[in-house]
Design a protein around this motif. Structure first.
Motif, PDB file in Angstrom:
ATOM      1  N   LYS A  65       0.787  -1.242  -0.087  1.00 22.24           N
ATOM      2  CA  LYS A  65       0.008  -0.134   0.016  1.00 22.24           C
ATOM      3  C   LYS A  65       0.967   1.131  -0.019  1.00 22.24           C
ATOM      4  N   SER A  66       2.134   1.257   0.580  1.00 17.34           N
ATOM      5  CA  SER A  66       2.829   2.376   0.705  1.00 17.34           C
ATOM      6  C   SER A  66       3.761   2.314  -0.478  1.00 17.34           C
ATOM      7  N   GLU A  67       4.670   1.457  -0.621  1.00 25.63           N
ATOM      8  CA  GLU A  67       5.670   1.646  -1.904  1.00 25.63           C
ATOM      9  C   GLU A  67       5.106   1.313  -2.865  1.00 25.63           C
ATOM     10  N   LEU A  68       4.042   0.298  -3.109  1.00 27.59           N
ATOM     11  CA  LEU A  68       3.599   0.283  -4.602  1.00 27.59           C
ATOM     12  C   LEU A  68       2.470   1.197  -4.956  1.00 27.59           C
ATOM     13  N   GLY A  69       1.847   1.928  -3.820  1.00 27.83           N
ATOM     14  CA  GLY A  69       0.815   2.544  -3.899  1.00 27.83           C
ATOM     15  C   GLY A  69      -0.423   2.070  -4.434  1.00 27.83           C
ATOM     16  N   PHE A  70      -0.780   0.684  -3.954  1.00 32.53           N
ATOM     17  CA  PHE A  70      -2.008   0.005  -4.328  1.00 32.53           C
ATOM     18  C   PHE A  70      -3.083   0.730  -3.552  1.00 32.53           C
TER      19      PHE A  70
END
Length: 829
Positions: free
Chosen positions: A272-277
C-alpha cells in the motif's frame, strides 16, 4: 553465444552473505503501521469519488456488511460478500479460477498460465484474460480469483507453478499485467494472487497438514531477505498494481514468521505504501488467524472475524472509523474502476451442485428454501478458437533432427502410444477438481482448474488428421500393454501433473514428489524408441521434467513440450505436428538434468513445529541459479526451435533524455472519514445486544494493539513509493535497444527476440531478462525489434536506502534467441 562478465562468486549458498543472513530460521517481520489509506490517485479518481459518495450514506452495519463474507457454501459463489440492498449495491461474487470459471457448466477450459508464459506473447495474454473475463461476467462473477504470480516458481516441483507464468519475475510481470488488463476490460475485477512467498503446497495450512499426518502448529514460513523480496517475488505485483488491478489476494504461508495475510510489512509498507496500491486486499480462504478473513473462520463453522466482531471493534475503538471507511471505499472503488456496477449481472449458477433446482443455500439444505439455482447459461462464444491458438503458440519444439517435423508426408502407418494421448473413461470432468491423472493432461488440479465442456484428446485429433488423408492409424493408450506396444511402435505421449495441496494424487500432496514422467511413461518410451528409429515424444506437464536421456537418444528424433493446453489439446498439437502452426514458443523455465541442478527444492518433512523455508538462494532461482553455479541445463530458459531459422544483427542503443530520479519524501494528509457512526451500543442490536453479548464497551486491556495502528494523523512516504506501481521515476524509459531479426529459412515463422542485462555487481546474476517480443517474419524478411529499458529494469534494491538505485557497475545488454544463445552485446553508457 553469450559472453558473460568475468565475475567470481564466493563459496556460499547465495553470493551475497546479507541474503543468507536475511533468510534464517525463526526470523521475524518488522511491524509497519498505520495501514495507509487510499487516495484515489490516477485512474482511480472517479472510482473513489463514486465509492465515497456511497460510503457517506452508510450506517455502521452496512459498512461492515460490505467487508464480510457469507461463509463456505452459503451462497452461489465460492466467496460472496454482503451488499446494501437499499442503495442497489450488490455483494461481490468471487469465483475461481485462473483458467476459467470453476464449479459451473458451459464454460471454457483455457490453457494454463505456464502455457501463456511459453507463448511469450503479450497479445495472447491479454486476449485470454479478456475471454475469461467475459465468461466470468456472463456467469455473474464480479471478481475472478486470478491471475497467479505466486507461486513464482522457486522450486520446480512446487504444485502450483503451472497456474503462474514463469519463475522469471520480468516475464511473469508483463504477462500478469496484460492478463489483468484483459480481465478488467470486461467489467470483472481481477484478484492478483498469491501475495507473497507462496512457493510450495506442503504445510500451507495447519488442518490440511495434520490430515496428512504432519504435526505442525502454524503454516510454513517463507523466510526472505528484503532485497530478494523486492527484486524477485514482489516484482510482478508491482506490474499488477501498475496495470490497475482491483484486488490482491494474500497467501496461506507465513513470511518471516508472520502470516502473509496480516503481515504489516508486506501489506501496509510494501503493497500500500511503496507500490501505492489503491484497491483492496482479500485473504485466501482460511488464510488468517485473527482479523482479515472475509467469510467463515473455518469452512462451515458459522463464525467470522468480521461481521459482529468488526462492529464491536469499531464501537470499542480498537478499529478506528477511518480504517473501516478505507476498507469499504477500496472495495467499492474496485467495483467502480472496472465498471462492474453496470456490466455484471447477478450470478446465474450455484457452485455446489450441477442440478437445475436445489437448496438456495447449499450448506444448510432445503430448510431455507429451494428454487432455480443453475440456469446453465452458455458463456463460451467461440473461445475455442483462441484456446486452440494459444495451445499451438505455446508448444515448444525442443528437438527436431533429420527434419522429422512437420509431418508433411504421410507415413504408411502412424501409431500413437501413451495414456496421455487418450481420454479419461470417466469423462473430461470425471475427477472432481481434476484431482487424478487419467488420460491426457490438460490442466492441473485444485482451485486453479475449471470444468471442461469437452476435451479433444491427442488420439482423437491425430487420428482424424491421418484418416482424413486416407492414411493408416492405430493407437495404444494403455501404458501396461508392453506386448502390443512392442509390436506397434511409432509415436509416444506422456505427462506429469501437480496441483493444490488439498488433494493427494498418487502421493503427490500438491507438490510433485519428483521430476519424472508419470503413468509408467519411461518404460513405454524405452520400448517404443528401442524398436522405432523415428520416434516423436510429446510431453504434457506442469513444468520441468527430466528428459536428458531422451534428448540424447538418436531414435527419438523430435521432442515437444506442450504444457497444459486446455480443452483444445489434441487439435493444438496436431496443428504443430502437421505444420499448420510453425512452433514459435520458448521455454518459460529451465529444464535441468535432475532436481539437484536447480539448487532449490520443496520442504517435504517439517523441520520444526512451524516449518521454516529459508530462501538462502536469494534471487538465484531457475536460469539465474544455473548460470551462477555454472550448471549446464538440458534445455535453457528461453529455448525453442522452429521449422525455420533466424539470424540476429545490428544491435543499436538509443539513450533517452530523461529527468533524474527523485526519491519520494514527505507525509500524507490525515485519514478521512465518511459519515458518522452512532457510538450508542444500544443502537446496534443485531444479532443480539452487543453490549451484553459481545462486550462492545469496557474493553479493558488494549496492549495487543501495535504502536501507531490507530494513528490516523499521517504516515511517512517511503523513498520508492508512488501511486499505482511505485515512484513514477522508476517507470521512465532510459534506453531503447534495437536489434534486427532475419528469417533465414524457407517458411514464415515466429521468433521471440529476447533482451538480457548484466547489472554488473559482484552479487548480481550473470544476466536477467529485461525485454522480449514475439514477431512473425516472412522468409528472407528482416524485422527490427525495439526493447524499452526502464529505470526500474536497471536498478537494484538498496536495503540501506530502502529505495531502488542504479549502481555504478558496468551495465551490459545481450540480445538473442535464448538465455544461452545471445550473439549480440553492448555496454550501456
Amino acid at each position: 553465444m553469450a559472453q558473460f562478465p568475468n565475475v567470481t562468486y564466493p563459496d556460499a549458498i547465495s553470493p551475497n552473505p546479507n541474503v543468507v543472513l536475511g533468510a534464517q530460521t525463526n526470523q521475524t517481520s518488522p511491524p509497519r503501521y498505520p495501514s495507509p489509506w487510499g487516495t484515489g490517485a490516477g485512474e482511480w479518481a472517479t472510482a473513489y469519488e463514486k465509492a465515497i459518495a456511497i460510503v457517506e450514506q452508510l450506517v455502521l452495519e452496512e459498512k461492515v456488511n460490505l467487508t464480510t463474507g457469507s461463509g463456505w457454501q452459503q451462497e452461489q459463489c465460492v466467496g460472496q460478500t454482503g451488499g446494501i440492498p437499499r442503495l442497489g449495491i450488490r455483494g461481490q461474487c468471487l469465483q475461481d479460477s485462473p483458467v476459467g470459471v470453476r464449479y459451473t457448466d458451459f464454460v471454457s477450459l483455457f490453457p494454463a498460465g505456464i502455457n501463456v508464459g511459453a507463448t511469450w506473447d503479450r497479445r495472447l495474454a491479454y486476449e485470454r484474460g479478456k475471454a475469461m473475463g467475459l465468461e466470468s461476467r456472463d456467469k455473474g462473477v464480479t471478481v475472478q480469483l486470478g491471475p497467479n504470480a505466486g507461486a513464482l516458481g522457486r522450486s520446480p516441483t512446487a504444485g502450483r507453478n503451472w497456474e503462474g507464468f514463469s519463475p522469471d519475475p520480468y516475464l511473469t510481470g508483463k504477462l500478469f499485467a496484460d492478463s489483468i488488463r484483459g480481465i478488467q476490460s470486461t467489467g470483472v475485477q481481477a484478484s492478483a494472487k498469491h501475495y507473497v512467498g507462496n512457493e510450495q503446497e506442503h504445510f500451507r495450512q495447519t488442518p490440511e497438514s495434520r490430515d496428512y499426518g504432519f504435526n505442525i502448529t502454524q503454516p510454513g514460513s517463507s523466510n526472505i531477505d528484503d532485497q530478494t523480496l523486492h527484486e524477485l517475488y514482489v516484482w510482478p505485483f508491482a506490474d499488477a498494481v501498475k496495470a490497475g488491478v482491483a484486488s490482491v489476494m494474500c497467501s496461506y504461508n507465513l513470511v518471516n514468521n508472520s502470516q502473509a495475510c496480516q503481515n504489516s510489512y508486506l501489506l501496509n509498507h510494501v503493497l500500500k505504501s511503496e507500490l501505492g496500491f489503491q484497491g483492496y486486499v482479500m485473504s485466501d480462504w482460511q488464510a488468517t488467524a485473527s482479523g482479515t478473513m472475509a467469510g467463515d473462520i473455518r469452512f462451515g463453522d458459522g463464525l467470522s472475524y468480521f461481521g459482529p466482531n468488526l462492529t464491536i471493534a469499531v464501537l470499542n475503538g480498537t478499529v478506528p472509523q477511518w480504517r473501516l471507511d478505507d476498507m469499504v471505499v477500496r472495495i467499492l472503488a474496485g467495483w467502480y474502476l472496472v465498471g462492474g456496477d453496470t456490466e455484471v449481472p447477478h450470478p446465474n449458477f450455484q457452485s455446489w451442485t450441477p442440478d437445475t433446482f436445489g437448496p438456495v443455500h447449499a450448506h444448510v439444505g432445503s430448510t431455507w428454501g429451494t428454487g432455480l439455482v443453475n440456469q446453465h447459461v452458455d458463456v463460451r462464444r467461440e473461445h475455442g478458437r483462441l484456446i486452440r491458438e494459444i495451445g499451438g503458440a505455446s508448444t515448444v519444439l525442443l528437438k527436431n533432427t533429420h527434419g522429422t517435423l512437420p509431418l508433411n508426408n504421410m507415413a504408411r502407418l502412424t501409431a500413437v502410444f501413451g495414456e496421455d494421448a487418450g481420454s479419461n473413461p470417466l469423462g473430461p470432468n470425471g475427477c472432481r477438481n481434476h484431482a487424478c491423472d487419467v488420460g491426457t493432461l490438460a490442466v492441473g488440479w485444485g482451485s486453479g482448474q475449471a470444468s471442461s465442456p469437452y476435451l479433444i484428446s491427442p488420439d482423437a485429433a491425430i487420428q482424424h488428421e491421418v484418416v482424413s488423408r486416407y492414411g493408416s492409424y492405430e493407437s495404444i493408450t494403455n501404458n501396461s500393454a508392453f506386448t502390443q506396444i512392442n509390436a506397434l511402435a511409432r509415436r509416444v505421449r506422456d505427462n506429469a501433473g501437480s496441483g493444490e495441496g488439498f488433494a493427494n494424487v498418487d502421493g503427490n500432496l500438491g507438490d510433485r514428489k519428483n521430476l519424472t514422467l508419470w503413468q509408467g511413461a519411461d518404460a513405454v518410451i524405452a520400448n517404443v524408441s528401442a524398436t522405432c528409429n523415428n520416434t516423436v515424444l510429446v510431453i504434457h506437464s506442469v513444468g520441468a521434467v527430466e528428459i536428458d536421456q531422451y534428448k540424447d537418444n538418436p531414435n527419438i528424433t523430435a521432442i515437444l513440450w506442450a504444457g497444459l493446453p486446455g480443452e483444445q489439446s489434441g487439435y493444438a498439437i496436431a496443428d504443430v505436428l502437421f505444420g499448420r502452426v510453425n512452433p514459435g514458443a520458448k521455454l518459460p523455465f529451465t529444464m535441468g538434468r535432475n532436481r539437484s541442478d536447480y539448487g532449490t527444492d520443496v520442504l517435504y518433512t517439517p523441520n520444526q513445529e512451524v516449518p521454516q523455508y529459508n530462501f538462502q538462494e536469494g534471487v538465484f532461482i531457475d536460469y539465474r541459479g544455473f548460470d551462477h553455479r555454472n550448471v549446464t541445463p538440458v534445455y535453457e530458459f528461453g529455448f525453442g526451435l522452429s521449422y525455420t531459422t533466424f539470424e540476429y544483427s545490428g544491435l543499436v542503443i538509443e539513450k533517452l533524455n530523461v529527468a533524474k530520479y527523485q526519491p519520494t519524501t514527505g507525509f500524507s494528509g490525515p485519514a478521512p472519514t465518511y459519515g458518522t457512526i452512532d457510538n450508542d451500543t444500544s443502537a446496534h442490536t443485531f444479532p443480539g445486544n452487543l453490549n451484553e453479548s459481545y462486550g462492545a464497551t469496557g474493553f479493558g486491556d488494549d496492549s495487543f494493539i501495535p504502536e501507531n495502528a490507530l494513528n490516523g494523523t499521517s504516515f511517512e512516504h517511503s523513498p520508492s513509493s508512488g501511486p499505482n506501481g511505485g515512484n513514477l521515476y522508476l517507470w521512465d524509459i532510459l534506453y531503447h535497444v534495437r536489434v534486427n531479426v532475419t528469417n533465414t529459412g524457407k517458411v514464415v515463422g515466429d521468433e521471440v527476440a529476447q533482451l538480457y542485462v548484466s547489472l554488473g555487481g559482484p552479487f548480481d546474476p550473470k544476466i536477467i531478462l529485461r525485454g522480449f517480443e514475439r514477431v512473425t517474419i516472412d522468409p528472407g524478411q528482416t524485422v527490427q525489434v525495439t526493447f524499452p529499458l526502464a529505470r526500474r529494469d536497471l536498478s537494484n534494491w538498496d536495503t540501506v536506502k530502502q529505495d531502488w538505485v542504479i549502481t555504478e557497475h558496468i551495465k551490459t545488454v545481450y540480445a538473442g534467441s535464448s538465455s544461452r544463445d545471445l550473439p549480440l552485446n553492448a555496454v550501456l553508457e
